[in-house]
Design an enzyme around this catalytic site. Structure first.
Site, PDB file in Angstrom:
ATOM      1  N   LYS A 187     -17.969 -37.803  11.591  1.00 59.16           N
ATOM      2  CA  LYS A 187     -17.829 -37.190  10.262  1.00 59.16           C
ATOM      3  C   LYS A 187     -18.535 -38.133   9.290  1.00 59.16           C
ATOM      4  O   LYS A 187     -18.012 -39.181   8.916  1.00 59.16           O
ATOM      5  CB  LYS A 187     -16.350 -37.039   9.997  1.00 59.16           C
ATOM      6  CG  LYS A 187     -15.804 -36.733   8.640  1.00 59.16           C
ATOM      7  CD  LYS A 187     -16.642 -36.101   7.614  1.00 59.16           C
ATOM      8  CE  LYS A 187     -15.978 -36.371   6.263  1.00 59.16           C
ATOM      9  NZ  LYS A 187     -16.930 -36.788   5.266  1.00 59.16           N
ATOM     10  N   THR A 243      -8.304 -44.981   1.748  1.00 54.90           N
ATOM     11  CA  THR A 243      -8.489 -43.915   2.748  1.00 54.90           C
ATOM     12  C   THR A 243      -8.066 -44.406   4.128  1.00 54.90           C
ATOM     13  O   THR A 243      -7.506 -43.637   4.919  1.00 54.90           O
ATOM     14  CB  THR A 243      -9.949 -43.416   2.729  1.00 54.90           C
ATOM     15  OG1 THR A 243     -10.258 -42.979   1.401  1.00 54.90           O
ATOM     16  CG2 THR A 243     -10.158 -42.267   3.673  1.00 54.90           C
ATOM     17  N   GLU A 262     -12.152 -50.594   9.444  1.00 55.44           N
ATOM     18  CA  GLU A 262     -12.970 -51.634   8.796  1.00 55.44           C
ATOM     19  C   GLU A 262     -13.032 -51.237   7.325  1.00 55.44           C
ATOM     20  O   GLU A 262     -13.604 -50.218   6.972  1.00 55.44           O
ATOM     21  CB  GLU A 262     -14.352 -51.694   9.447  1.00 55.44           C
ATOM     22  CG  GLU A 262     -15.086 -52.989   9.130  1.00 55.44           C
ATOM     23  CD  GLU A 262     -15.832 -52.942   7.803  1.00 55.44           C
ATOM     24  OE1 GLU A 262     -15.182 -53.186   6.757  1.00 55.44           O
ATOM     25  OE2 GLU A 262     -17.033 -52.664   7.822  1.00 55.44           O
ATOM     26  N   CYS A 297     -20.160 -53.922   2.796  1.00 53.11           N
ATOM     27  CA  CYS A 297     -18.749 -54.307   2.932  1.00 53.11           C
ATOM     28  C   CYS A 297     -18.585 -55.823   2.952  1.00 53.11           C
ATOM     29  O   CYS A 297     -17.625 -56.349   2.416  1.00 53.11           O
ATOM     30  CB  CYS A 297     -18.131 -53.655   4.156  1.00 53.11           C
ATOM     31  SG  CYS A 297     -19.137 -53.728   5.609  1.00 53.11           S
TER      32      CYS A 297
HETATM   33  P1  NDP Z   1     -13.815 -43.406   1.406  1.00 52.36           P
HETATM   34  O1  NDP Z   1     -13.067 -44.455   2.124  1.00 52.36           O
HETATM   35  O2  NDP Z   1     -13.015 -42.339   0.749  1.00 52.36           O
HETATM   36  O3  NDP Z   1     -14.843 -42.689   2.410  1.00 52.36           O
HETATM   37  C1  NDP Z   1     -15.159 -43.132   3.704  1.00 52.36           C
HETATM   38  C2  NDP Z   1     -15.162 -41.967   4.677  1.00 52.36           C
HETATM   39  O4  NDP Z   1     -13.852 -41.427   4.784  1.00 52.36           O
HETATM   40  C3  NDP Z   1     -16.046 -40.807   4.239  1.00 52.36           C
HETATM   41  O5  NDP Z   1     -16.637 -40.214   5.373  1.00 52.36           O
HETATM   42  C4  NDP Z   1     -15.032 -39.867   3.612  1.00 52.36           C
HETATM   43  O6  NDP Z   1     -15.460 -38.538   3.538  1.00 52.36           O
HETATM   44  C5  NDP Z   1     -13.871 -40.010   4.559  1.00 52.36           C
HETATM   45  N1  NDP Z   1     -12.589 -39.579   4.019  1.00 52.36           N
HETATM   46  C6  NDP Z   1     -12.244 -39.347   2.722  1.00 52.36           C
HETATM   47  N2  NDP Z   1     -10.941 -38.982   2.634  1.00 52.36           N
HETATM   48  C7  NDP Z   1     -10.453 -38.987   3.897  1.00 52.36           C
HETATM   49  C8  NDP Z   1      -9.166 -38.738   4.473  1.00 52.36           C
HETATM   50  N3  NDP Z   1      -8.104 -38.403   3.724  1.00 52.36           N
HETATM   51  N4  NDP Z   1      -9.017 -38.865   5.802  1.00 52.36           N
HETATM   52  C9  NDP Z   1     -10.058 -39.222   6.585  1.00 52.36           C
HETATM   53  N5  NDP Z   1     -11.295 -39.469   6.105  1.00 52.36           N
HETATM   54  C10 NDP Z   1     -11.496 -39.364   4.779  1.00 52.36           C
HETATM   55  O7  NDP Z   1     -14.758 -44.124   0.375  1.00 52.36           O
HETATM   56  P2  NDP Z   1     -15.413 -43.586  -1.002  1.00 52.36           P
HETATM   57  O8  NDP Z   1     -16.656 -42.885  -0.664  1.00 52.36           O
HETATM   58  O9  NDP Z   1     -14.409 -42.810  -1.791  1.00 52.36           O
HETATM   59  O10 NDP Z   1     -15.747 -44.959  -1.750  1.00 52.36           O
HETATM   60  C11 NDP Z   1     -14.778 -45.555  -2.575  1.00 52.36           C
HETATM   61  C12 NDP Z   1     -14.756 -47.061  -2.422  1.00 52.36           C
HETATM   62  O11 NDP Z   1     -14.507 -47.405  -1.068  1.00 52.36           O
HETATM   63  C13 NDP Z   1     -16.060 -47.773  -2.741  1.00 52.36           C
HETATM   64  O12 NDP Z   1     -16.192 -48.021  -4.101  1.00 52.36           O
HETATM   65  C14 NDP Z   1     -15.921 -49.044  -1.951  1.00 52.36           C
HETATM   66  O13 NDP Z   1     -15.163 -49.981  -2.674  1.00 52.36           O
HETATM   67  C15 NDP Z   1     -15.127 -48.610  -0.733  1.00 52.36           C
HETATM   68  N6  NDP Z   1     -16.028 -48.401   0.444  1.00 52.36           N
HETATM   69  C16 NDP Z   1     -16.064 -49.357   1.402  1.00 52.36           C
HETATM   70  C17 NDP Z   1     -16.924 -49.217   2.471  1.00 52.36           C
HETATM   71  C18 NDP Z   1     -17.014 -50.248   3.551  1.00 52.36           C
HETATM   72  O14 NDP Z   1     -18.060 -50.419   4.153  1.00 52.36           O
HETATM   73  N7  NDP Z   1     -15.950 -50.904   3.897  1.00 52.36           N
HETATM   74  C19 NDP Z   1     -17.829 -48.079   2.587  1.00 52.36           C
HETATM   75  C20 NDP Z   1     -17.675 -47.088   1.547  1.00 52.36           C
HETATM   76  C21 NDP Z   1     -16.816 -47.274   0.518  1.00 52.36           C
HETATM   77  P3  NDP Z   1     -16.100 -38.007   2.165  1.00 52.36           P
HETATM   78  O15 NDP Z   1     -17.231 -38.899   1.847  1.00 52.36           O
HETATM   79  O16 NDP Z   1     -16.567 -36.673   2.514  1.00 52.36           O
HETATM   80  O17 NDP Z   1     -14.999 -38.061   1.124  1.00 52.36           O
END
Ligand code: NDP
Length: 494
Positions: A187, A243, A262, A297
């Protein structure tokens, strides 16, 4: 060269379907979403927002593929050959994949062609090689019995992937999962589905049997449905801590599926006044936070610096930052592209706006820029004199924003600041005193620690963190195989 990539962007085919059972299919959902390109704010693709019915269909396809053994029962050497062909196809389609990734995410095309697409191929190739080198064990029991310990694939794996390194993180997850015989459903994040959908088509072309790799574009609800599904055996997730918690709750409330998380970081680079070469430190700190627009990250998002060299070092980092070429992601000369979305840009700007209230000073940047009209751009930013308890010092900003915290030169003060967040993904120490550097490295609470360097990376080493940075296994290296296999003990009475 911008013209060439801009022309290519106009004509490149954009994936618009889910990949289930080896082919592109129309989703059952009647909902769709637009993937907005942050380069200029235009829609780059409209995709189905896969719902529970699509998730059910993909899980059923993955389960059927696992149950009849069409992949897991292939000799490891055969799985290896297919994954090698897959890696070769990724290399052969480098420019296409890189362009899709740049359009989705706003990363500079120079990075997606040199790092993201080749990085995905390298990872797949490395796990292809690992496929036929996974041995079992014979337990040292007494003479009356023989006990073997073998690894079995987990079954149906859901990989929920973020938008910051879509192809590379996908490869980190599908490489070891496929090498060990699992079936996978990916996903991708709603901001960045295109390259992942194309990867799945290439996997089929390489000979991966139908149902073994499925990709469901969608929004958060699609990930939530996978995390809650009763027939998914494993969720491997990279993304935000918030999340990650939801994924864990859904796993607990459904079938207690295995979960690996992670969840990002707030990684410190600790610099003592005797650091061997301040110019080298300035380069490493600047690239450690500004690469990928700070959306990494393990970015070195905090500089923890001894008072005696703080002004000098911050000045040199600002010089490096000013020298970075910010611009159109489709220009090969660009080093700083766009942030992934308007929402992420606003989130980062919100943190910069907090700086004043929290007593910090903006010493560089802080403003938006617009090399391409309508895009999501931000200047590289440095916030100095940041208090240890400030939100900008403890929360993940995930943008090109360096937070500076100063200390008096004692090791304890440095470590107090460095370990002062809930995260523990990465950390660095810079000092010419090797004994001190080793002592600090040993006490940094982080999954990856660097001594007099930062951000060296290789598929051979594990990636993951302590504390709020996640748990449940590591990506990369042979340790990743633990995420996707169960240990089985078989006793024989002699
Ligand atoms: P999310 O954690 O929401 O998104 C990561 C993945 O999880 C996406 O594929 C998202 O889908 C999916 N997702 C969202 N909601 C759910 C759920 N309830 N259950 C399962 N999967 C879900 O990150 P955001 O895009 O909202 O980013 C917000 C913040 O997260 C950033 O500002 C950053 O601080 C952090 N982040 C950290 C990352 C890392 O590498 N550790 C990577 C990305 C973000 P969808 O995109 O369709 O919502």
């Amino acid at each position: 060269m911008t013209t060439t990539w801009t022309q290519a962007a106009r004509t490149i085919p954009r994936p618009t379907q889910a990949v289930i059972d080896g082919v592109g299919v129309e989703a059952l959902t009647d909902r769709s979403f637009d993937s907005i390109g942050p380069r200029d704010g235009e829609v780059v693709a409209t995709l189905p927002a896969c719902d529970e019915r699509d998730v059910d269909r993909a899980v059923a396809a993955a389960r059927a593929a696992f149950a009849d053994g069409r992949w897991r029962d292939r000799a490891p050497a055969e799985r290896k050959a297919v994954l090698h062909r897959f890696a070769d196809l990724v290399d052969a389609h480098r420019d296409e994949l890189a362009l899709l990734e740049t359009l989705d995410t706003g990363k500079p095309i120079g990075d997606t062609t040199a790092v993201d697409a080749p990085g995905a191929a390298t990872t797949l190739r490395w796990y292809a090689e690992a496929a036929d080198k996974v041995y079992g064990e014979v337990a040292p029991t007494g003479p009356g019995a023989l006990a073997t310990i073998t690894r079995e694939p987990m079954g149906v794996v859901a990989a929920i992937v973020p938008w910051n390194y879509p192809m590379i993180i996908t490869a980190w997850k599908i490489g070891p999962a496929l090498a060990t015989g699992n079936s996978v459903i990916v996903k991708p994040a709603e901001q960045s589905p295109m390259a992942t959908l194309r990867l799945a088509e290439l996997a089929s072309q390489a000979g991966l049997p139908p149902g073994v790799l499925n990709v469901l574009p969608g929004e958060g609800a699609t990930g939530a449905a996978l995390a809650a599904h009763g027939d998914v055996d494993k969720v491997t997730f990279t993304g935000s801590t918030a999340t990650g918690r939801k994924v864990l709750e859904a796993a607990a409330a459904s079938n207690l599926k295995s979960v690996s998380l992670e969840l990002g970081g707030k990684s410190p680079q600790v610099v003592f006044a005797d650091a061997p070469d301040l110019d080298a430190v300035a380069e490493a700190v600047a690239w450690g936070i500004f690469y990928n627009q700070g959306q990494t990250c393990h970015a070195g998002s905090r500089l923890v610096v001894e008072d005696a060299v703080a002004d000098e070092l911050v000045g040199r980092i600002a010089e490096v930052a000013r020298g970075l070429t910010a611009g159109d992601p489709l220009d090969e000369a660009t080093q700083l592209g766009a942030l992934v979305s308007r929402e992420q840009l606003e989130r980062v700007v919100g943190y910069i706006d907090l700086a004043g209230q929290e007593g910090a000073t903006v010493v560089l940047g802080g403003g938006r820029s617009e090399p391409v009209e309508g895009g999501c751009y931000l200047e590289p930013t440095i916030l100095d004199h940041v208090r240890a308890d400030a939100r900008i010092a403890t929360e993940e900003i995930f943008g090109p924003v360096l937070v500076v915290q100063r200390f008096d030169g004692t090791q304890d003060a440095a470590l107090h600041l460095a370990n002062g967040t809930d995260y523990g993904l990465a950390g660095a120490v810079w000092s010419a005193d090797h004994a001190r550097a080793e002592r600090v490295a040993a006490r940094l609470r982080a999954g990856s620690v660097y001594v007099n360097c930062f951000d060296l990376g290789d598929v051979t080493v594990p990636h993951g963190g302590f504390g709020a940075s996640g748990f449940g296994g590591r990506d990369k290296s042979l340790h990743a195989l633990d995420q996707y296999t169960e240990l089985k003990t078989t006793w024989r009475s002699l």
